[in-house]
Write an enzyme that holds these catalytic residues in place. Structure first.
Site, PDB file in Angstrom:
ATOM      1  N   TYR A   1       0.822  -1.214   0.000  1.00 61.96           N
ATOM      2  CA  TYR A   1       0.000   0.000   0.000  1.00 61.96           C
ATOM      3  C   TYR A   1       0.859   1.268   0.000  1.00 61.96           C
ATOM      4  O   TYR A   1       0.439   2.306  -0.503  1.00 61.96           O
ATOM      5  CB  TYR A   1      -0.904   0.032   1.240  1.00 61.96           C
TER       6      TYR A   1
ATOM      7  N   LYS B   1       2.823 -15.401   2.489  1.00 60.19           N
ATOM      8  CA  LYS B   1       2.991 -16.101   1.204  1.00 60.19           C
ATOM      9  C   LYS B   1       4.484 -16.375   1.054  1.00 60.19           C
ATOM     10  O   LYS B   1       5.133 -15.978   0.084  1.00 60.19           O
ATOM     11  CB  LYS B   1       2.431 -15.228   0.066  1.00 60.19           C
TER      12      LYS B   1
ATOM     13  N   ASP C   1      -3.381 -18.078   0.352  1.00 60.16           N
ATOM     14  CA  ASP C   1      -4.391 -18.729  -0.497  1.00 60.16           C
ATOM     15  C   ASP C   1      -5.126 -19.817   0.281  1.00 60.16           C
ATOM     16  O   ASP C   1      -6.349 -19.942   0.222  1.00 60.16           O
ATOM     17  CB  ASP C   1      -3.766 -19.269  -1.801  1.00 60.16           C
TER      18      ASP C   1
ATOM     19  N   ASP D   1      -6.638  -6.811   4.040  1.00 65.26           N
ATOM     20  CA  ASP D   1      -7.739  -6.138   3.339  1.00 65.26           C
ATOM     21  C   ASP D   1      -8.646  -7.174   2.690  1.00 65.26           C
ATOM     22  O   ASP D   1      -9.872  -7.150   2.845  1.00 65.26           O
ATOM     23  CB  ASP D   1      -7.161  -5.190   2.281  1.00 65.26           C
TER      24      ASP D   1
ATOM     25  N   ASP E   1     -12.618  -8.700   4.096  1.00 65.41           N
ATOM     26  CA  ASP E   1     -13.856  -8.631   3.302  1.00 65.41           C
ATOM     27  C   ASP E   1     -14.455 -10.035   3.168  1.00 65.41           C
ATOM     28  O   ASP E   1     -15.667 -10.227   3.310  1.00 65.41           O
ATOM     29  CB  ASP E   1     -13.587  -8.089   1.891  1.00 65.41           C
TER      30      ASP E   1
HETATM   31  C1  IPM Z   1     -10.560  -0.970   3.836  1.00 66.99           C
HETATM   32  C2  IPM Z   1     -10.757  -0.352   2.483  1.00 66.99           C
HETATM   33  C3  IPM Z   1      -9.602   0.580   2.161  1.00 66.99           C
HETATM   34  C4  IPM Z   1      -8.326  -0.244   2.147  1.00 66.99           C
HETATM   35  C5  IPM Z   1      -9.746   1.382   0.851  1.00 66.99           C
HETATM   36  C6  IPM Z   1     -11.031   2.182   0.837  1.00 66.99           C
HETATM   37  C7  IPM Z   1      -8.567   2.273   0.604  1.00 66.99           C
HETATM   38  O1  IPM Z   1     -10.918  -1.337   1.522  1.00 66.99           O
HETATM   39  O2  IPM Z   1     -10.446  -0.220   4.825  1.00 66.99           O
HETATM   40  O3  IPM Z   1     -10.525  -2.195   3.920  1.00 66.99           O
HETATM   41  O4  IPM Z   1      -7.979  -0.841   1.120  1.00 66.99           O
HETATM   42  O5  IPM Z   1      -7.662  -0.302   3.175  1.00 66.99           O
HETATM   43 MG    MG Z   2     -11.063  -3.303   2.285  1.00 70.72          MG
END
Ligand code: IPM
Ligand code: MG
Length: 353
Positions: A138, A188, A220, A244, A248
């Protein structure tokens, strides 16, 4: 208790408004919050031309904690990168040195049928994902898109120093000590040197925590195991990008990404608290977004920055209660339940508080 309130874009203002109402309701318990709004992300670009204006930086620096909604919107995707809302979020995380991102993934049993996974796979689920938040690909340099020979090449740098790995590892081992003493480090290392170092440093730090059972998993495989048998995990620690993606994925185990709060902490328990979901422009302004992730983020703020465990538990119990009573926003709706909008969900929580 001074809180900078950065509602942001899309559904951000709607969900933050409900969390603010919840915090205000606690004022009657003798807690006093000074909440001040400021701009971050797309709304800040529109108003000032900057994603992270100086006034916001100043307020966030002075405040004890930051409450954030979400940033982003497709209208900004064609702007130069430094003017895109996501850069504002990355900048505030980096500026406040919020390297430790805690993302609890716990299933409210009332939502066992709202998940796309079978109830028996997720009932009782309680994972804490710890994502390193200020390093990795990042922020790594060099980065960019350049001409090379006769074509464009895009590149980023995945990079971690051992001090960055050490400090997040300590946070993770200590969190595991307070839970079920199990830590899984995700990397990884079979392909990437950067994460080989991650792997090795985590093993070194483990010597200081003999009471915690450490395991390692390739990212993975971890993505697969989260769906196959998520209850095998207690605490997961990983780098910025893997964290990240896995958070999700893990959010869907709880029924909806609209349920997951987060805390991003520095080394002095200063924190930024935000739902893990994004700005959801498609449903913005319609009063349908789920405010629970943001309300639960406010509970995390009370716990981690203000040391008000009882108040945090009160909010969390109210959330549990509204779910038991059948209140559902559309993302977690199931036939037979009471479908409510964002504000009505806030009302229901306030009733239970
Ligand atoms: C998160 C989001 C952010 C990230 C984006 C919006 C930059 O996806 O907080 O998980 O990638 O960290
Ligand atoms: Mg995110």
């Amino acid at each position: 208790m001074k809180i900078a309130v950065l509602a942001g874009d899309g559904i951000g203002p709607e969900v933050v408004a409900q969390a603010v109402r919840v915090l205000e309701a606690l004022t009657s318990d003798g807690m006093k919050f000074e909440m001040e709004p400021a701009l971050l992300g797309g709304c800040a670009v529109d108003a000032t031309g900057k994603v992270f204006p100086e006034a916001t930086r100043k307020l966030a620096t002075e405040a004890d904690a930051v409450l954030l909604g979400a940033v982003g919107g497709s209208q900004y995707d064609s702007l130069p990168r430094e003017q895109r809302p996501e850069q504002g979020l990355l900048a505030i995380r980096k500026d406040l040195n919020l390297f430790a991102n805690l993302r609890p993934v716990a299933l409210y049993s009332e939502l066992a049928n709202a998940s796309t996974l079978k109830p028996e796979v997720i009932l009782g689920l309680d994972i804490l994902i710890i994502r390193e938040l200020t390093g990795d690909i990042y922020f790594g340099e060099p980065r960019g898109i350049k001409w090379h020979d006769d074509q464009r090449v895009g590149f980023n740098t995945m990079i971690y120093s051992e001090s960055e790995i050490r400090r997040i590892a300590h946070i993770a081992f200590q969190a595991a000590q307070k839970r079920n003493q199990k830590l899984c480090s995700v990397d990884k290392m079979n392909v990437l040197e950067c994460t080989q170092l991650w792997h090795d440093v985590v093993i070194e730090i483990a010597k200081e925590y003999p009471d915690v059972e450490l395991s390692h998993m390739l990212v993975d495989n971890a993505a697969m195991q989260l769906i196959r048998n998520p209850k095998q995990f207690d605490v997961i620690v990983t780098g910025n990008m893997f964290g990240d993606i896995l958070s999700d994925e893990a959010s869907m185990l709880t029924g909806s990404i609209g349920m997951l709060p987060s805390a991003s902490l520095n080394d002095k328990s200063k924190g930024l608290y935000e739902p893990i979901h994004g700005s959801a422009p498609d449903i913005a302004g319609k009063d349908v977004a789920n405010p629970l992730a943001t309300v639960l983020s406010a509970a995390m703020m009370l716990r981690y920055t203000f040391n008000q465990e009882a108040a945090a538990v009160r909010i969390e119990s109210s959330v549990k209660k509204v779910l038991t009573e059948g209140y559902r926003t559309s993302d977690i709706y199931q036939p037979g339940m009471k479908e409510v909008g964002t504000r009505e969900m806030g009302d229901a929580i306030l009733m239970n508080l």
